[in-house]
Write an enzyme that holds these catalytic residues in place. Structure first.
Site, PDB file in Angstrom:
ATOM      1  N   LYS A 199     -87.345  56.311  13.918  1.00 36.57           N
ATOM      2  CA  LYS A 199     -88.422  56.907  13.130  1.00 36.57           C
ATOM      3  C   LYS A 199     -89.683  56.922  13.997  1.00 36.57           C
ATOM      4  O   LYS A 199     -90.380  55.920  14.136  1.00 36.57           O
ATOM      5  CB  LYS A 199     -88.671  56.126  11.843  1.00 36.57           C
ATOM      6  CG  LYS A 199     -89.680  56.792  10.907  1.00 36.57           C
ATOM      7  CD  LYS A 199     -90.894  55.893  10.770  1.00 36.57           C
ATOM      8  CE  LYS A 199     -92.040  56.575  10.076  1.00 36.57           C
ATOM      9  NZ  LYS A 199     -93.041  57.152  10.963  1.00 36.57           N
ATOM     10  N   PRO A 200     -89.996  58.060  14.635  1.00 38.18           N
ATOM     11  CA  PRO A 200     -91.197  58.125  15.477  1.00 38.18           C
ATOM     12  C   PRO A 200     -92.454  58.218  14.633  1.00 38.18           C
ATOM     13  O   PRO A 200     -92.398  58.549  13.441  1.00 38.18           O
ATOM     14  CB  PRO A 200     -90.972  59.409  16.289  1.00 38.18           C
ATOM     15  CG  PRO A 200     -90.163  60.279  15.378  1.00 38.18           C
ATOM     16  CD  PRO A 200     -89.267  59.336  14.608  1.00 38.18           C
ATOM     17  N   ALA A 201     -93.588  57.940  15.258  1.00 39.90           N
ATOM     18  CA  ALA A 201     -94.871  58.082  14.574  1.00 39.90           C
ATOM     19  C   ALA A 201     -95.098  59.535  14.175  1.00 39.90           C
ATOM     20  O   ALA A 201     -94.682  60.458  14.876  1.00 39.90           O
ATOM     21  CB  ALA A 201     -96.004  57.606  15.480  1.00 39.90           C
ATOM     22  N   GLU A 202     -95.772  59.724  13.048  1.00 41.86           N
ATOM     23  CA  GLU A 202     -95.999  61.077  12.549  1.00 41.86           C
ATOM     24  C   GLU A 202     -96.901  61.906  13.467  1.00 41.86           C
ATOM     25  O   GLU A 202     -96.849  63.136  13.440  1.00 41.86           O
ATOM     26  CB  GLU A 202     -96.591  61.032  11.141  1.00 41.86           C
ATOM     27  CG  GLU A 202     -97.834  60.181  11.000  1.00 41.86           C
ATOM     28  CD  GLU A 202     -97.532  58.725  10.663  1.00 41.86           C
ATOM     29  OE1 GLU A 202     -98.461  58.028  10.245  1.00 41.86           O
ATOM     30  OE2 GLU A 202     -96.368  58.294  10.829  1.00 41.86           O
ATOM     31  N   GLY A 255     -96.125  48.400  16.845  1.00 44.35           N
ATOM     32  CA  GLY A 255     -97.270  48.931  16.107  1.00 44.35           C
ATOM     33  C   GLY A 255     -98.260  47.832  15.791  1.00 44.35           C
ATOM     34  O   GLY A 255     -98.299  46.788  16.447  1.00 44.35           O
ATOM     35  N   GLY A 260     -96.721  45.200  10.943  1.00 44.27           N
ATOM     36  CA  GLY A 260     -95.651  44.302  11.333  1.00 44.27           C
ATOM     37  C   GLY A 260     -95.425  43.199  10.318  1.00 44.27           C
ATOM     38  O   GLY A 260     -94.272  42.825  10.030  1.00 44.27           O
ATOM     39  N   GLU A 277     -93.184  44.051  18.248  1.00 41.56           N
ATOM     40  CA  GLU A 277     -94.139  44.107  19.356  1.00 41.56           C
ATOM     41  C   GLU A 277     -95.426  44.623  18.761  1.00 41.56           C
ATOM     42  O   GLU A 277     -95.576  45.819  18.484  1.00 41.56           O
ATOM     43  CB  GLU A 277     -93.600  45.024  20.469  1.00 41.56           C
ATOM     44  CG  GLU A 277     -94.323  44.853  21.788  1.00 41.56           C
ATOM     45  CD  GLU A 277     -95.464  45.838  21.946  1.00 41.56           C
ATOM     46  OE1 GLU A 277     -96.623  45.400  21.751  1.00 41.56           O
ATOM     47  OE2 GLU A 277     -95.208  46.993  22.256  1.00 41.56           O
ATOM     48  N   ARG A 305    -106.468  53.244  30.657  1.00 41.79           N
ATOM     49  CA  ARG A 305    -105.237  54.032  30.603  1.00 41.79           C
ATOM     50  C   ARG A 305    -104.994  54.501  29.174  1.00 41.79           C
ATOM     51  O   ARG A 305    -105.165  53.759  28.216  1.00 41.79           O
ATOM     52  CB  ARG A 305    -104.060  53.171  31.088  1.00 41.79           C
ATOM     53  CG  ARG A 305    -102.728  53.877  31.147  1.00 41.79           C
ATOM     54  CD  ARG A 305    -101.727  53.039  31.919  1.00 41.79           C
ATOM     55  NE  ARG A 305    -101.584  51.710  31.357  1.00 41.79           N
ATOM     56  CZ  ARG A 305    -100.464  51.251  30.795  1.00 41.79           C
ATOM     57  NH1 ARG A 305     -99.401  52.019  30.723  1.00 41.79           N
ATOM     58  NH2 ARG A 305    -100.405  50.023  30.332  1.00 41.79           N
ATOM     59  N   CYS A 311    -101.367  48.641  23.657  1.00 46.68           N
ATOM     60  CA  CYS A 311    -101.360  47.301  23.061  1.00 46.68           C
ATOM     61  C   CYS A 311    -101.709  46.229  24.077  1.00 46.68           C
ATOM     62  O   CYS A 311    -102.152  45.141  23.705  1.00 46.68           O
ATOM     63  CB  CYS A 311    -100.013  47.010  22.419  1.00 46.68           C
ATOM     64  SG  CYS A 311     -98.626  47.215  23.538  1.00 46.68           S
ATOM     65  N   GLU A 409    -108.843  44.388  17.740  1.00 42.79           N
ATOM     66  CA  GLU A 409    -108.280  45.227  18.787  1.00 42.79           C
ATOM     67  C   GLU A 409    -108.935  46.601  18.719  1.00 42.79           C
ATOM     68  O   GLU A 409    -108.881  47.283  17.693  1.00 42.79           O
ATOM     69  CB  GLU A 409    -106.772  45.349  18.600  1.00 42.79           C
ATOM     70  CG  GLU A 409    -106.084  46.126  19.709  1.00 42.79           C
ATOM     71  CD  GLU A 409    -104.578  46.201  19.518  1.00 42.79           C
ATOM     72  OE1 GLU A 409    -103.862  46.317  20.530  1.00 42.79           O
ATOM     73  OE2 GLU A 409    -104.119  46.132  18.358  1.00 42.79           O
TER      74      GLU A 409
END
Length: 507
Positions: A199-202, A255, A260, A277, A305, A311, A409
């Site tokens: 399931k990739p990010a939208e 994510g 998480g 992660e 970068r 992350c 973050e």
């Protein structure tokens, strides 16, 4: 973003975005990949994928719900019955074909990534090399998933330990590395004999679908590698299903820490194998003994970068007092040397933020810091002349612990600089967070290098180096930055379990 029902003519029109005008791209897909077939959502609902640099629509993909995802889980479960019984050599050969196709189509993969994530094309090409390296590694590691024969305490018994694949693995991946975060997980899972539902990010589903297209061409059997897509309003329900389904044996998520924790609770219901992660608040410490040029270059690599959207990005720059002023001057020059713009333009080294929510967060963090007394030596404001999601690469000094930018973050192009006096003080500040993913420090003192590396409360330490990720290394954190490791031979541990076999009554 709203759900769209588009006709064929509209779908054709969206591909005419500037990013894809140069040539036909056979990897660009507008369907999900389930059980070896390209399918729409049962509802026919879709959502648009846009280029964050200019808002241009670059693709339309299915907005799937839990019923669609259950179909993918069922396909993966059925395929597991046969895939788990293939030999390691067979799985390795298929992974090798997938790797070869990724290598051959690297430019197209990079172009898709730049269009949907906004990162400079040079960074996208670098991610292709990095992401491909995991498939390269696990094509070989498949043959090294070994067991043990243990010395028995009784002559009539033989003790064997073997490793078996856990089953269906759900892989939930982020938008900041839409290629590498899939290959890092899927490479290990497929090598172990698991089947996967990705399931990739939208924000970045097109790269995932491109990888699925290459997996299909590589001969990955039906149902072994599935990619489902959904927009934000369905993401929570889909995630919950992947975490609670009895047919899913394990979940791997990259994510935010907040999400998480939610998935952790959901997975607890079925005591699932779980890899997390999560976010970081990485310190980057520069000691008086450091090589200043190396430290500045390392800071730029770690901090800016992907526009700071990583992350492991350095989040707090801790500079020892004797070199503080010189470091600030040199880093200012380096930051001013960044070129902002569209990722597909020559020479661009800093692209936009991924979406409006991220832009608003970065803007709010900087405003909070400035309101509380911080000073922007470089940048400090949006860059609307470039686009709605561009924020100037920024360096803040006079940062204090009551500022949000110190404690949260950032995930943006914001360097926050603090001064410290002694090694003990620097380490104390570095460790004053619940996060523990990555940390960096710069020193030419060998004794200090080993001393500080041991005391840093993180899962990964960069010493005189701002780029630490590679397929061969074990990637992961401690504290609230996650569970388990990805990459290296340790990454396969997440997708296998140990079975103890006792053969008794032997003569």
């Amino acid at each position: 973003m709203s759900v769209y029902k588009l006709n064929v003519f509209t779908c054709r029109a969206v591909w005419k975005c500037k990013a894809f005008s140069s040539r036909n791209m056979h990897l660009l897909q507008d369907k999900a990949f389930v059980n070896g077939r390209w399918i729409a959502a049962a509802s026919n609902n879709t959502f648009q994928v846009t280029n964050p640099a200019d808002g241009c629509v670059i693709g339309v993909v299915p907005d799937m719900n839990t019923a669609d995802v259950q179909q993918a889980i069922g396909a993966a479960k059925s395929a597991f019955d046969s895939w788990q019984n293939t030999t390691a050599k067979e799985r390795g050969k298929i992974l090798r074909k997938w790797f070869d196709l990724m290598e051959q189509n690297g430019d197209e993969l990079a172009k898709i990534m730049t269009a949907e994530s906004g990162k400079p094309i040079t960074e996208s090409k670098g991610e292709v090399v990095y992401g491909n390296s995991f498939i390269d590694l696990y094509a070989e590691e498949a043959r090294r998933i070994n067991g043990e024969i243990i010395q028995s305490p009784m002559p009539s018994k033989k003790i064997l330990i073997e490793r078996q694949p856990i089953g269906v693995a759900a892989l939930i991946t982020p938008w900041n590395f839409p290629h590498a975060m899939i290959t890092r997980k899927a490479g290990a899972a497929l090598a172990a004999g698991c089947t996967v539902v990705v399931k990739p990010a939208e924000d970045t589903p097109l790269t995932a679908l491109a990888l699925a297209k290459l997996a299909e061409e590589a001969g990955v059997p039906q149902g072994v590698f599935n990619v489902i897509t959904c927009d934000r309003q369905n993401a929570s329900d889909v995630g919950n299903l992947l975490c609670t389904s009895d047919d899913v044996a394990g979940v791997s998520f990259t994510g935010s820490t907040a999400v998480g924790k939610i998935l952790y609770k959901q997975c607890a219901q079925g005591i699932k194998r779980l890899g997390l992660e999560l976010g970081g608040n990485a310190p980057l410490v520069v000691f008086d003994s450091a090589n200043l040029a190396v430290a500045v270059n390392g800071t730029m690599a770690s901090k800016f970068r992907n526009c700071g959207q990583t992350c492991v990005s350095a989040n707090r720059l801790l500079i020892q007092s004797k070199i503080y002023d010189t470091y600030v001057d040199e880093l200012s020059k380096a930051i001013k040397g960044l070129k902002q713009g569209r990722g597909d333009e020559a020479g661009v080294t800093a692209g936009p933020l991924i979406n409006k929510a991220q832009f608003d967060k970065v803007s709010a963090l900087v405003k909070d810091a400035l309101d509380k007394g911080a000073k922007a030596v470089v940048g400090g404001k949006p860059a609307p002349q470039l686009g709605d999601l561009f924020y100037e690469p920024t360096m803040l000094v006079n940062v204090t612990s009551d500022m949000r930018v110190y404690n949260e973050e950032v995930f943006g192009p914001i360097a926050t600089v603090l001064k410290f006096e002694t090694e003990e003080e620097g380490i104390k500040i570095a460790n004053s967070t619940n996060s523990g993913l990555a940390g960096y420090f710069f020193s030419e003192d060998v004794n200090q290098i080993f001393r500080v590396a041991r005391k840093m409360e993180v899962g990964m330490v960069g010493v005189n180096e701002g780029l630490i990720s590679c397929a061969e290394a074990a990637f992961g954190g401690i504290k609230e930055s996650g569970l388990g490791r990805e990459g290296s031979h340790h990454g396969i541990e997440e997708y296998t379990y140990y079975k103890y076999v006792c053969v008794g009554n032997l003569n």
